[in-house]
Design an enzyme around this catalytic site. Sequence first.
Site, PDB file in Angstrom:
ATOM      1  N   ASN A 133      29.323  32.399 -45.144  1.00  0.00           N
ATOM      2  CA  ASN A 133      28.964  31.103 -44.564  1.00  0.00           C
ATOM      3  C   ASN A 133      28.202  31.338 -43.269  1.00  0.00           C
ATOM      4  O   ASN A 133      28.373  32.377 -42.611  1.00  0.00           O
ATOM      5  CB  ASN A 133      30.239  30.303 -44.261  1.00  0.00           C
ATOM      6  CG  ASN A 133      29.946  28.904 -43.743  1.00  0.00           C
ATOM      7  OD1 ASN A 133      29.005  28.246 -44.202  1.00  0.00           O
ATOM      8  ND2 ASN A 133      30.724  28.432 -42.781  1.00  0.00           N
TER       9      ASN A 133
ATOM     10  N   HIS B  31      27.630  29.448 -39.571  1.00  0.00           N
ATOM     11  CA  HIS B  31      28.219  28.377 -38.760  1.00  0.00           C
ATOM     12  C   HIS B  31      27.461  28.292 -37.440  1.00  0.00           C
ATOM     13  O   HIS B  31      27.234  29.321 -36.795  1.00  0.00           O
ATOM     14  CB  HIS B  31      29.707  28.653 -38.515  1.00  0.00           C
ATOM     15  CG  HIS B  31      30.368  27.547 -37.762  1.00  0.00           C
ATOM     16  ND1 HIS B  31      30.693  26.347 -38.357  1.00  0.00           N
ATOM     17  CD2 HIS B  31      30.730  27.434 -36.465  1.00  0.00           C
ATOM     18  CE1 HIS B  31      31.231  25.556 -37.454  1.00  0.00           C
ATOM     19  NE2 HIS B  31      31.269  26.189 -36.297  1.00  0.00           N
TER      20      HIS B  31
ATOM     21  N   SER C 290      26.882  32.104 -36.162  1.00  0.00           N
ATOM     22  CA  SER C 290      27.690  33.205 -36.698  1.00  0.00           C
ATOM     23  C   SER C 290      27.631  33.210 -38.216  1.00  0.00           C
ATOM     24  O   SER C 290      27.733  32.154 -38.844  1.00  0.00           O
ATOM     25  CB  SER C 290      29.169  33.038 -36.305  1.00  0.00           C
ATOM     26  OG  SER C 290      29.340  32.832 -34.928  1.00  0.00           O
TER      27      SER C 290
ATOM     28  N   ASP D 228      36.147  27.962 -41.114  1.00  0.00           N
ATOM     29  CA  ASP D 228      35.271  28.658 -40.158  1.00  0.00           C
ATOM     30  C   ASP D 228      36.003  29.791 -39.437  1.00  0.00           C
ATOM     31  O   ASP D 228      35.619  30.173 -38.321  1.00  0.00           O
ATOM     32  CB  ASP D 228      34.682  27.671 -39.125  1.00  0.00           C
ATOM     33  CG  ASP D 228      33.834  26.595 -39.780  1.00  0.00           C
ATOM     34  OD1 ASP D 228      33.170  26.901 -40.789  1.00  0.00           O
ATOM     35  OD2 ASP D 228      33.848  25.448 -39.296  1.00  0.00           O
TER      36      ASP D 228
HETATM   37  C1  GRF Z   1      23.167  24.452 -40.361  1.00  0.00           C
HETATM   38  O1  GRF Z   1      23.194  24.270 -38.979  1.00  0.00           O
HETATM   39  C2  GRF Z   1      24.412  25.164 -40.793  1.00  0.00           C
HETATM   40  O2  GRF Z   1      24.816  26.137 -39.915  1.00  0.00           O
HETATM   41  C3  GRF Z   1      25.384  24.026 -40.790  1.00  0.00           C
HETATM   42  O3  GRF Z   1      24.673  22.952 -41.355  1.00  0.00           O
HETATM   43  C4  GRF Z   1      23.294  23.133 -41.087  1.00  0.00           C
HETATM   44  C5  GRF Z   1      22.614  23.146 -42.420  1.00  0.00           C
HETATM   45  O4  GRF Z   1      21.245  23.186 -42.294  1.00  0.00           O
HETATM   46  N1  GRF Z   1      26.611  24.375 -41.435  1.00  0.00           N
HETATM   47  P1  GRF Z   1      20.343  23.411 -43.586  1.00  0.00           P
HETATM   48  O5  GRF Z   1      20.849  22.479 -44.672  1.00  0.00           O
HETATM   49  O6  GRF Z   1      20.427  24.854 -43.979  1.00  0.00           O
HETATM   50  O7  GRF Z   1      18.968  23.008 -43.127  1.00  0.00           O
END
Ligand code: GRF
Length: 221
Positions: A115, A117, A144, A153
């Site tokens: 993932n 984050h 991260s 997370d």
């Molecule tokens: C990113 O900031 C990711 O870290 C978070 O949601 C956002 C998703 O952006 N969990 P995208 O859909 O990849 O443009």
Amino acid sequence: MHQQTLHQVPRIVVLISGGGSNLQALMDAIAQGVIDATIELVISNTPDAKGLLRASKAGIPTQVVNHLEYSSREAFDRELIHVIDDKQPELVVLAGFMRIFTPQLTDHYHGRMLNIHPSLLPLFKGTNTHERALEAEVDQHGASVHFVTSELDGGPIVLQSLVPVLGEDSPATLAARVLVHEHIIYPIAIKWFCEGRLNLSHDQVTMDGQPLPAQGLAFQS
Ligand code: GRF
């Protein structure tokens, strides 16, 4: 243990809920030959996720598994596992997937689900990370990459990138700068995994056989 077939070229399934810019960064890295892998399927839990169009444009199969159509989290996760495992992926990539999983699902993909984050974990788990970072008046924020476990997370960290907070930052300006870093570090970590360099064993991340510190590696631009 859920032993997978090791395909010669690693297979990836990506889960999204929104814009899919991290998915795009991964697709670009594969198209440019930076990562030797194939994206077998992009799954969204919402039918209107813009990322689905990005995948279709690149000729990647998509599927919607709409959480609203399932009576429980368990039933939704069972269907997700079914749809994902049909593709026999070596790696499952969460790219802005906005659902909380049951331990049944996270245990099933232990050591093979990553993932991204938008914070320097373990700070600011959950949502609204940029607002909370500004409220806390931290000097450094960031992103991260971590392995997914049952703790939201909270799984072992692989790679982090620092983003300085500026005096004039709003949540939107900070989010935009962090997102640029997400697009850099996520493909790097996925490449490491696909090359067999990155592993998770007993909640310890190793890179080339060496244990990583609790905060993972620091990305240096
Ligand atoms: C990113 O900031 C990711 O870290 C978070 O949601 C956002 C998703 O952006 N969990 P995208 O859909 O990849 O443009």
